[in-house]
Design a protein around this motif. Structure first.
Motif, PDB file in Angstrom:
ATOM      1  N   ARG A 505      77.243  28.696  40.087  1.00  0.00           N
ATOM      2  CA  ARG A 505      78.001  27.845  39.469  1.00  0.00           C
ATOM      3  C   ARG A 505      79.518  27.993  40.106  1.00  0.00           C
ATOM      4  N   ALA A 506      80.064  29.018  40.560  1.00  0.00           N
ATOM      5  CA  ALA A 506      81.206  29.466  40.890  1.00  0.00           C
ATOM      6  C   ALA A 506      80.472  29.163  42.484  1.00  0.00           C
ATOM      7  N   LEU A 507      79.911  29.149  43.011  1.00  0.00           N
ATOM      8  CA  LEU A 507      79.009  29.216  44.383  1.00  0.00           C
ATOM      9  C   LEU A 507      79.332  27.307  45.068  1.00  0.00           C
ATOM     10  N   LEU A 508      79.009  26.345  43.900  1.00  0.00           N
ATOM     11  CA  LEU A 508      78.626  24.933  43.764  1.00  0.00           C
ATOM     12  C   LEU A 508      80.302  24.684  44.042  1.00  0.00           C
ATOM     13  N   HIS A 509      81.175  25.078  42.905  1.00  0.00           N
ATOM     14  CA  HIS A 509      82.741  24.370  42.702  1.00  0.00           C
ATOM     15  C   HIS A 509      83.391  25.143  43.642  1.00  0.00           C
ATOM     16  N   VAL A 510      83.050  26.535  44.829  1.00  0.00           N
ATOM     17  CA  VAL A 510      83.993  26.862  45.631  1.00  0.00           C
ATOM     18  C   VAL A 510      85.461  27.099  44.524  1.00  0.00           C
ATOM     19  N   PRO A 511      86.129  28.044  44.046  1.00  0.00           N
ATOM     20  CA  PRO A 511      87.294  27.881  43.393  1.00  0.00           C
ATOM     21  C   PRO A 511      87.780  28.259  44.629  1.00  0.00           C
ATOM     22  N   GLN A 512      89.313  28.400  44.802  1.00  0.00           N
ATOM     23  CA  GLN A 512      90.507  29.241  45.490  1.00  0.00           C
ATOM     24  C   GLN A 512      90.333  30.337  44.841  1.00  0.00           C
ATOM     25  N   PHE A 513      90.280  31.007  43.699  1.00  0.00           N
ATOM     26  CA  PHE A 513      90.310  32.313  42.619  1.00  0.00           C
ATOM     27  C   PHE A 513      89.669  32.168  41.958  1.00  0.00           C
ATOM     28  N   LEU A 514      88.864  33.466  42.308  1.00  0.00           N
ATOM     29  CA  LEU A 514      87.302  33.326  40.998  1.00  0.00           C
ATOM     30  C   LEU A 514      87.440  34.917  40.228  1.00  0.00           C
ATOM     31  N   PHE A 515      87.331  35.298  39.449  1.00  0.00           N
ATOM     32  CA  PHE A 515      87.850  35.838  38.743  1.00  0.00           C
ATOM     33  C   PHE A 515      86.012  36.250  37.328  1.00  0.00           C
ATOM     34  N   LEU A 516      86.027  37.552  37.703  1.00  0.00           N
ATOM     35  CA  LEU A 516      85.244  37.725  36.861  1.00  0.00           C
ATOM     36  C   LEU A 516      85.028  38.898  36.379  1.00  0.00           C
ATOM     37  N   ASP A 517      84.738  38.981  35.273  1.00  0.00           N
ATOM     38  CA  ASP A 517      85.120  39.462  34.038  1.00  0.00           C
ATOM     39  C   ASP A 517      83.420  39.670  33.594  1.00  0.00           C
ATOM     40  N   GLU A 518      83.382  41.174  34.195  1.00  0.00           N
ATOM     41  CA  GLU A 518      82.149  42.061  34.083  1.00  0.00           C
ATOM     42  C   GLU A 518      80.702  41.104  33.795  1.00  0.00           C
ATOM     43  N   ALA A 519      81.103  39.867  35.073  1.00  0.00           N
ATOM     44  CA  ALA A 519      80.057  38.689  34.767  1.00  0.00           C
ATOM     45  C   ALA A 519      78.670  38.967  35.605  1.00  0.00           C
ATOM     46  N   THR A 520      78.572  40.202  35.795  1.00  0.00           N
ATOM     47  CA  THR A 520      76.875  41.147  36.684  1.00  0.00           C
ATOM     48  C   THR A 520      76.786  42.257  35.493  1.00  0.00           C
ATOM     49  N   ALA A 521      77.545  42.554  34.652  1.00  0.00           N
ATOM     50  CA  ALA A 521      76.928  43.681  33.387  1.00  0.00           C
ATOM     51  C   ALA A 521      75.530  44.356  33.153  1.00  0.00           C
ATOM     52  N   SER A 522      75.255  42.763  33.518  1.00  0.00           N
ATOM     53  CA  SER A 522      73.209  42.816  33.071  1.00  0.00           C
ATOM     54  C   SER A 522      72.959  42.705  33.622  1.00  0.00           C
ATOM     55  N   LEU A 523      73.053  43.210  34.816  1.00  0.00           N
ATOM     56  CA  LEU A 523      71.970  43.128  35.801  1.00  0.00           C
ATOM     57  C   LEU A 523      72.096  44.660  36.427  1.00  0.00           C
ATOM     58  N   ASP A 524      70.707  44.577  37.191  1.00  0.00           N
ATOM     59  CA  ASP A 524      70.828  46.218  37.381  1.00  0.00           C
ATOM     60  C   ASP A 524      71.448  46.028  38.731  1.00  0.00           C
ATOM     61  N   GLU A 525      72.015  47.228  39.303  1.00  0.00           N
ATOM     62  CA  GLU A 525      72.847  47.542  40.718  1.00  0.00           C
ATOM     63  C   GLU A 525      72.646  46.728  41.870  1.00  0.00           C
ATOM     64  N   PRO A 526      70.924  46.850  42.118  1.00  0.00           N
ATOM     65  CA  PRO A 526      70.548  46.003  43.543  1.00  0.00           C
ATOM     66  C   PRO A 526      71.082  44.828  42.871  1.00  0.00           C
ATOM     67  N   SER A 527      70.498  43.739  42.144  1.00  0.00           N
ATOM     68  CA  SER A 527      70.716  42.507  42.305  1.00  0.00           C
ATOM     69  C   SER A 527      72.205  42.864  42.123  1.00  0.00           C
ATOM     70  N   GLU A 528      72.972  43.303  40.879  1.00  0.00           N
ATOM     71  CA  GLU A 528      74.393  43.281  41.360  1.00  0.00           C
ATOM     72  C   GLU A 528      75.062  43.309  42.379  1.00  0.00           C
ATOM     73  N   ALA A 529      74.412  43.683  43.680  1.00  0.00           N
ATOM     74  CA  ALA A 529      74.938  44.041  45.192  1.00  0.00           C
ATOM     75  C   ALA A 529      74.610  42.430  46.091  1.00  0.00           C
ATOM     76  N   ALA A 530      73.653  42.210  45.619  1.00  0.00           N
ATOM     77  CA  ALA A 530      72.770  40.643  46.361  1.00  0.00           C
ATOM     78  C   ALA A 530      73.758  40.068  46.026  1.00  0.00           C
ATOM     79  N   LEU A 531      74.180  39.712  44.611  1.00  0.00           N
ATOM     80  CA  LEU A 531      74.805  38.751  44.309  1.00  0.00           C
ATOM     81  C   LEU A 531      76.278  38.992  44.704  1.00  0.00           C
ATOM     82  N   TYR A 532      76.851  39.580  44.964  1.00  0.00           N
ATOM     83  CA  TYR A 532      78.763  40.321  45.169  1.00  0.00           C
ATOM     84  C   TYR A 532      78.220  39.688  47.069  1.00  0.00           C
ATOM     85  N   ARG A 533      77.665  40.002  47.936  1.00  0.00           N
ATOM     86  CA  ARG A 533      76.791  39.813  49.560  1.00  0.00           C
ATOM     87  C   ARG A 533      76.998  38.576  49.461  1.00  0.00           C
TER      88      ARG A 533
END
Length: 581
Positions: A505-533
């Motif tokens: 959803r964030a990638l589609l809307h391209v906001p100027q400011f994106l606040f992630l409140d533990e928005a990837t906490a349920s993913l394993d660390e490699p998956s989380e790292a891939a999303l941040y990249r």
């Protein structure tokens, strides 16, 4: 009396805006037409009352010609009454649906507007179960207000019309007591008034507790229904914890309150019905008791006049007893009015809280960054929670906010988003800046997957190919062919899948400011790292501010901001800089 005045004031306050709205002329015309038809209906009642005198006198006199003529007159009057009744019902329902449509749109607009629905929860439970207020209570308010209002109009006009008839009949029909004619002007009218006043007083005394009982019943029913919905929404977690027994106990306890209050309504209604039923039955013979001796003893009145007297007395008595016959409906209506009045009051309180200059407020920033020059976030009870002094989030940077659980990180994000009013100070946000907050559990509306991903945008804003590409990019290629499938996605998807959809959803809307409140906490660390990249690649100009506890997140952020204990609250402090990957 004060309660009645308060109820009427609330009704006027709730109803008046509709008749001054953009739909005012159709509403006013329909209401005026209904009032006119009600007046015509009372006129027909008067004509039928006069017809009864002529008809029954013809029967008594065995007057065949008059009998035939009056049968024809009755057919015409009956046909007019039937047609009038049909269109009264139709126009009443038409006005109800227009009025209800307008009120529903108004309440939805005021409730789901500028996070007001969220602030209303913070203010308190004066507007518990808004779903019931907007569905059941509005429907009941519109229907019962029209029914009581039109019924009261009918009672007033009928009283004025039939009092004249009854008074006139009293002058030609003496009161006979113990064989003696006694002349009391308008004695039939006075008898109806005394009978109705006594009945009204006793009805109020017996039935007054029904108002609070009905109010509590609606509240308890809504609470029980709300908790049933919660069980359905959280079925998986309840099943995993084997909490069925606990949920049954909780639901049974709440339903027990419904039953207990209902028994109170039953008991009070039984007493009220016993009285009103007795009152209504006695009203049938009461006018014959007054006028009968003149028919049988002094023989000063014919059968037709006696029948007319009985009906006219009944109409006057019904008009004076309107409060008695409509008491149970009015008790429920007053409870509905109180609930809608409380809902409007809660809406106004939440709006006032947002507009309070002493609370946290947003103002335009002089540059392109979000700045917290001197901010203090508080709890609803006034206790300080988080302070920030000269903290800013600059365009394109990556900042990581850390701190112990319960320190107020999520509440700080809510304040920046403009939905948490408690505290003081300003949050400077660039004009027309777009912000997106992604919580740990993103909201996915029920509907098609396409609609869920692009929320809160319109489906037409994003073509299907772009949505499929983004789903594949965040690691959900298996859903790229299911965009048109409708489902309850929050229940169907794992929390990790939901978080991937949030990033999509964030990638589609391209906001100027994106606040992630533990928005990837349920993913394993490699998956989380891939999303941040992926965020770095797709949103290079977006300011990303993350809340997280994993040390591996340091590699994806340029700044580290920590919440540290500072007396009775936590304060934002710049931590040592880290190097972004």
């Amino acid at each position: 009396m004060n309660n009645i005045r308060s109820t009427l004031a609330s009704v006027w306050r709730i109803a008046k805006p509709y008749f001054n709205s953009e739909d005012k002329w159709p509403g006013r015309i329909l209401l005026a037409t209904l009032i006119a038809m009600e007046l015509v209906s009372v006129g027909l009642d008067v004509l039928i009352n006069q017809w009864r005198n002529r008809f029954y006198t013809a029967l008594q006199d065995k007057d065949w010609d008059t009998f035939k003529r009056e049968m024809l007159v009755f057919c015409m009057l009956a046909a007019a009454a039937v047609v009038l009744g049909i269109y009264q019902l139709y126009l009443n329902q038409w006005l109800q649906i227009r009025w209800r449509n307008w009120m529903t749109s108004k309440y939805l607009r005021e409730w789901v507007h500028g996070a007001n629905h969220y602030r209303m929860q913070l203010v308190g439970d004066a507007a518990d179960n808004p779903d019931q207020r907007i569905t059941d209570d509005i429907k009941l308010f519109v229907g019962q207000t029209l029914a009581i209002g039109i019924g009261l109009l009918n009672a007033v006009v009928s009283l004025a019309s039939f009092v004249v008839i009854l008074w006139g009949l009293s002058t030609i029909l003496p009161l006979v007591l113990f064989g003696v004619d006694i002349s009391i002007p308008g004695y039939l009218v006075w008898g109806a008034i005394i009978y109705a006043v006594l009945g009204t007083a006793l009805t109020q005394w017996i039935g007054s507790p029904l108002v609070n009982l009905n109010f509590d019943q609606q509240r308890l029913e809504a609470d029980f229904r709300f908790n049933l919905v919660r069980v359905r929404e959280n079925a998986e977690q309840i099943a995993l914890l084997k909490g069925e027994s606990a949920e049954r106990e909780r639901l049974s306890e709440r339903f027990g309150r419904v039953i207990g209050n209902w028994y109170g309504i039953m008991s009070r209604t039984k007493r009220l019905t016993a009285f009103t039923g007795t009152y209504a039955q006695a009203a049938v013979v009461f006018p014959f008791a007054l006028a009968g001796p003149a028919y049988f003893v002094s023989k000063t009145v014919q059968l037709g006049a006696l029948i007319q007297i009985a009906e006219a007395f009944g109409k006057v008595q019904d008009a004076l007893s309107f409060f008695i016959s409509a008491y149970r409906t009015m008790a429920e209506w007053r409870a509905v009015v109180a609930r809608l009045d409380g809902f409007e009051g809660s809406i106004a309180a939440a709006e006032k809280l947002a507009d309070d200059p002493a609370s946290i407020h947003a103002k335009p920033a002089s540059g392109g960054e979000i700045a917290l020059p001197q901010l203090l976030v508080k709890l609803p009870n006034g206790a300080p929670l988080v302070s920030a002094n000269r903290i800013s989030f600059r365009p394109g940077e990556r900042a990581l906010v850390t701190g112990p659980s319960g320190a107020g990180k999520s509440t700080l994000f809510r304040a920046i988003a403009g939905i948490w009013p408690y505290g003081n100070g300003a949050i400077e946000i660039p004009a027309n800046a777009t912000l997106m907050m992604l919580p740990q559990r993103p909201y996915l509306p029920i509907g098609s997957l396409h609609d869920a991903v692009v929320y809160p945008g319109e489906a037409a804003q994003f073509d299907a190919k772009r949505v499929r590409d983004v789903l594949t990019a965040v690691g959900l290629p298996q859903f790229s062919t299911r965009l048109d499938e409708e489902a309850h996605w929050n229940r169907m998807l794992s929390l990790g899948e939901q978080q991937r959809l949030g990033i999509a959803r964030a990638l589609l809307h391209v906001p100027q400011f994106l606040f992630l409140d533990e928005a990837t906490a349920s993913l394993d660390e490699p998956s989380e790292a891939a999303l941040y990249r992926l965020i770095d690649e797709e949103l290079p100009k977006t300011t990303v501010v993350s809340i997280g506890h994993r040390s591996t997140l340091d590699a994806f952020h340029q700044r580290s901001i920590a919440l540290v204990r500072d007396g009775d609250h936590f304060a934002l402090r710049e931590a040592a800089r880290v190097t972004a990957s």
